[in-house]
Write a protein that holds these residues in place. Structure first.
Motif, PDB file in Angstrom:
ATOM      1  N   LEU A   1       0.863  -1.172   0.000  1.00  0.00           N
ATOM      2  CA  LEU A   1       0.000   0.000   0.000  1.00  0.00           C
ATOM      3  C   LEU A   1       0.906   1.229   0.000  1.00  0.00           C
ATOM      4  O   LEU A   1       1.625   1.483   0.966  1.00  0.00           O
ATOM      5  CB  LEU A   1      -0.899  -0.020   1.248  1.00  0.00           C
ATOM      6  CG  LEU A   1      -2.059   0.971   1.324  1.00  0.00           C
ATOM      7  CD1 LEU A   1      -3.093   0.480   2.341  1.00  0.00           C
ATOM      8  CD2 LEU A   1      -1.606   2.371   1.703  1.00  0.00           C
ATOM      9  N   ILE A   2       0.896   1.958  -1.116  1.00  0.00           N
ATOM     10  CA  ILE A   2       1.692   3.187  -1.235  1.00  0.00           C
ATOM     11  C   ILE A   2       0.768   4.373  -1.000  1.00  0.00           C
ATOM     12  O   ILE A   2      -0.291   4.474  -1.616  1.00  0.00           O
ATOM     13  CB  ILE A   2       2.330   3.326  -2.626  1.00  0.00           C
ATOM     14  CG1 ILE A   2       3.192   2.118  -2.973  1.00  0.00           C
ATOM     15  CG2 ILE A   2       3.164   4.604  -2.704  1.00  0.00           C
ATOM     16  CD1 ILE A   2       3.717   2.138  -4.412  1.00  0.00           C
ATOM     17  N   VAL A   3       1.169   5.262  -0.112  1.00  0.00           N
ATOM     18  CA  VAL A   3       0.469   6.533   0.070  1.00  0.00           C
ATOM     19  C   VAL A   3       1.419   7.658  -0.307  1.00  0.00           C
ATOM     20  O   VAL A   3       2.586   7.648   0.089  1.00  0.00           O
ATOM     21  CB  VAL A   3      -0.014   6.731   1.516  1.00  0.00           C
ATOM     22  CG1 VAL A   3      -0.581   8.137   1.714  1.00  0.00           C
ATOM     23  CG2 VAL A   3      -1.055   5.693   1.890  1.00  0.00           C
ATOM     24  N   PHE A   4       0.909   8.617  -1.080  1.00  0.00           N
ATOM     25  CA  PHE A   4       1.665   9.851  -1.323  1.00  0.00           C
ATOM     26  C   PHE A   4       0.805  10.998  -0.844  1.00  0.00           C
ATOM     27  O   PHE A   4      -0.330  11.177  -1.319  1.00  0.00           O
ATOM     28  CB  PHE A   4       2.002  10.033  -2.809  1.00  0.00           C
ATOM     29  CG  PHE A   4       2.666  11.363  -3.081  1.00  0.00           C
ATOM     30  CD1 PHE A   4       4.029  11.522  -2.872  1.00  0.00           C
ATOM     31  CD2 PHE A   4       1.925  12.469  -3.502  1.00  0.00           C
ATOM     32  CE1 PHE A   4       4.638  12.756  -3.073  1.00  0.00           C
ATOM     33  CE2 PHE A   4       2.528  13.695  -3.716  1.00  0.00           C
ATOM     34  CZ  PHE A   4       3.893  13.845  -3.510  1.00  0.00           C
ATOM     35  N   THR A   5       1.338  11.791   0.095  1.00  0.00           N
ATOM     36  CA  THR A   5       0.566  12.911   0.625  1.00  0.00           C
ATOM     37  C   THR A   5       1.504  13.963   1.202  1.00  0.00           C
ATOM     38  O   THR A   5       2.733  13.825   1.157  1.00  0.00           O
ATOM     39  CB  THR A   5      -0.436  12.427   1.697  1.00  0.00           C
ATOM     40  OG1 THR A   5      -1.320  13.504   2.045  1.00  0.00           O
ATOM     41  CG2 THR A   5       0.274  11.921   2.940  1.00  0.00           C
ATOM     42  N   SER A   6       0.909  15.020   1.768  1.00  0.00           N
ATOM     43  CA  SER A   6       1.666  16.123   2.348  1.00  0.00           C
ATOM     44  C   SER A   6       1.065  16.509   3.693  1.00  0.00           C
ATOM     45  O   SER A   6      -0.108  16.241   3.961  1.00  0.00           O
ATOM     46  CB  SER A   6       1.641  17.330   1.401  1.00  0.00           C
ATOM     47  OG  SER A   6       2.369  18.426   1.943  1.00  0.00           O
ATOM     48  N   ASP A   7       1.877  17.167   4.532  1.00  0.00           N
ATOM     49  CA  ASP A   7       1.374  17.586   5.842  1.00  0.00           C
ATOM     50  C   ASP A   7       0.466  18.807   5.755  1.00  0.00           C
ATOM     51  O   ASP A   7      -0.383  19.029   6.629  1.00  0.00           O
ATOM     52  CB  ASP A   7       2.526  17.830   6.822  1.00  0.00           C
ATOM     53  CG  ASP A   7       3.564  18.822   6.328  1.00  0.00           C
ATOM     54  OD1 ASP A   7       3.436  19.336   5.201  1.00  0.00           O
ATOM     55  OD2 ASP A   7       4.535  19.091   7.082  1.00  0.00           O
ATOM     56  N   HIS A   8       0.621  19.610   4.719  1.00  0.00           N
ATOM     57  CA  HIS A   8      -0.211  20.796   4.482  1.00  0.00           C
ATOM     58  C   HIS A   8       0.198  21.379   3.144  1.00  0.00           C
ATOM     59  O   HIS A   8       1.137  20.896   2.497  1.00  0.00           O
ATOM     60  CB  HIS A   8      -0.044  21.836   5.601  1.00  0.00           C
ATOM     61  CG  HIS A   8       1.396  22.209   5.860  1.00  0.00           C
ATOM     62  ND1 HIS A   8       2.106  23.053   5.045  1.00  0.00           N
ATOM     63  CD2 HIS A   8       2.257  21.808   6.827  1.00  0.00           C
ATOM     64  CE1 HIS A   8       3.337  23.175   5.497  1.00  0.00           C
ATOM     65  NE2 HIS A   8       3.455  22.414   6.576  1.00  0.00           N
ATOM     66  N   GLY A   9      -0.477  22.428   2.719  1.00  0.00           N
ATOM     67  CA  GLY A   9      -0.161  23.050   1.446  1.00  0.00           C
ATOM     68  C   GLY A   9       0.705  24.291   1.594  1.00  0.00           C
ATOM     69  O   GLY A   9       1.410  24.468   2.594  1.00  0.00           O
TER      70      GLY A   9
END
Length: 494
Positions: free
Chosen positions: A279-287
């Motif tokens: 399971l690969i997740v790509f995300t960010s803590d905020h913009g």
């Protein structure tokens, strides 16, 4: 002798058959998790999200084979609060990390500890930012929150001279090149060392860029955007255009460098035969506002600040056909959702929602709004720069926010995607505003949030702040000794 061995073998098989699941079976069924967390990457700035300016071919390809959560939200859009919510599945007023550079209690039930307790290898590389003992300080094993493979630093944005500590050693080391690339190479080595029958892994790669300083990506990536003139967002004021154009050249260069890293990680999993059950997740803590509404960085409740990319690639459970979902997944929901995908029981301490069944199409979405908040403005959004406490709700269509004086913002994001027309107080929208206000009141009651002035929470948690109401952090010199530093460390944004 041969008969004795045969008898033992048969008995062993019988014993395994009596066990509801074997360790070997568990290893095969439980997915690996590669969680790629970047810093300050807004949802709008990828090719697959429609940004024509940026080159993100690997992420675009990943999105075409993944579940794209188009309405993912960083409910308190700033570094440490998001990370603490990711680790605990709790809201900031519960775990107490509502400002940067403070400590997340090492006794908390955290995602690393849970996966470790359920037979996972746990690994963390890159930016940590929930230790509160100085941005360059050694973080002992007792404060690593259940992660065994450890190559991390509290926080740095010097990406080309980036330090880290390994394991439980207090000896500071340096990544040999631009840290996102060096960290990616280390993760690839970790993946390549996996053997058949090994426990599944939960690995977090926490990359510090594309957070400013913007102009520090490797030269090959900066050259891609050299002298480019970009199409800007409609909410960038005319007097900010020149600065935004320049900052975007560096911001996008960091992004393209990270995009190459994502491509390398994905290919390594394929080459190792692990892609289908990882399971690969790509995300960010905020913009990053990056000039939108005349502002920079984060904390504010506008889309450029609160909305983040969120891709889930998990072929075994979700297939490889690209899909989109508008579920309003928020920072505290990430931990229980990952646990849900692996079938691990969610601890009672968790406040976030498990969206895994909804995302797999086995359950109807029952979440119509999610919480936005700023408990205490600080750092890059001090009161001097217009910072203030707020609470709000976000639905698929609307954003509604109160400050301490009452209703502050109301946007119809479908009709007004750049949030340039504040609808608060419009007589014809009284019923809508009242409905959203009741949603917010219900959520605050549910969260036991009295919405008090921020300094009351600072006092409750005994945080020491400077004259800008920011928690100062201690800098460490080259000899490893502390340097007194009473500044917030945040430059004035012009």
């Amino acid at each position: 002798m041969k008969k004795r061995l045969t008898y033992i073998s048969i008995c062993s098989l019988c014993l395994l058959a009596m066990v509801p699941w074997s360790v070997a079976g568990q290893k095969k069924s439980k997915p690996n998790i590669l969680y790629i967390l970047v810093d300050q990457w807004r949802a709008q700035s990828t090719g697959y999200a429609g940004d024509e300016n940026v080159q993100t071919p690997n992420l675009d390809r990943l999105a075409s084979k993944s579940l794209n959560l188009t309405h993912a939200v960083s409910g308190m859009p700033v570094c440490s609060p998001h990370r603490a919510s990711f680790l605990t599945g709790q809201y900031p007023l519960t775990h107490g990390v509502f400002m940067n550079d403070v400590l997340l209690d090492s006794n908390r039930t955290t995602i690393g500890k849970i996966f470790k307790a359920h037979g996972y290898q746990t690994a963390y590389l890159g930016k940590w930012h929930v230790d509160g003992h100085g941005r360059s300080s050694y973080i002992p094993k007792t404060r690593q929150q259940g992660f065994d493979y450890w190559k991390a630093l509290e926080c740095t944005h010097d990406y080309n001279k980036s330090a880290y500590y390994e394991g439980d050693s207090p000896q500071k080391k340096m990544w040999e090149t631009y840290d996102a690339i060096a960290q990616t190479q280390d993760v690839c080595q970790y993946i390549n060392k996996q053997q058949a029958g090994d426990d599944p892994f939960f690995l977090v790669l926490s990359i510090g860029s594309p957070h400013d300083p913007y102009q520090t990506a490797p030269e090959k990536y900066r050259k891609i955007y050299e002298n480019k003139i970009f199409k800007l967002r409609d909410n960038v004021p005319a007097d900010k255009v020149a600065k935004v154009q320049n900052d975007l050249r560096g911001y996008y260069a960091h992004m393209t460098a990270i995009d190459d890293c994502v491509g390398q990680l994905w290919q390594t999993l394929k080459d190792k035969g692990l892609d289908q059950n990882t399971l690969i997740v790509f995300t960010s803590d905020h913009g990053d506002l990056l000039g939108s509404h005349g502002a920079w960085n984060k904390q504010q409740p506008y889309d450029e600040s609160v909305r983040v990319p969120f891709l889930i690639h998990y072929p075994k459970a979700l297939g490889e056909k690209g899909k989109k979902s508008k579920v309003l997944i928020n920072s505290p929901d990430i931990m229980p959702t990952l646990l849900g995908f692996t079938g691990i029981k969610i601890p009672s301490s968790v406040e976030g929602k498990d969206f895994s069944a909804i995302l797999k199409g086995k359950k109807k979405n029952d979440v119509s709004y999610t919480l936005l908040s700023c408990v205490q403005p600080f750092g890059q959004w001090t009161r001097k720069r217009g910072g203030k406490e707020y609470r709000g709700v976000m639905t698929e269509k609307y954003t509604y926010v109160r400050d301490l004086n009452g209703p502050w913002l109301l946007f119809d994001r479908e009709k007004d995607p750049f949030q340039m027309n504040n609808l608060v107080g419009k007589k014809e929208l009284y019923q809508l505003e009242s409905k959203l206000d009741k949603m917010l009141s219900h959520e605050l009651k549910k969260r036991k949030d009295a919405f008090l002035p921020g300094l009351q929470y600072v006092k409750k948690w005994n945080y020491v702040i400077d004259s800008t109401e920011t928690v100062p952090y201690v800098k460490i010199n080259y000899q490893g000794l502390p340097i007194k530093d009473n500044s917030s460390g945040y430059p004035e944004t012009k």
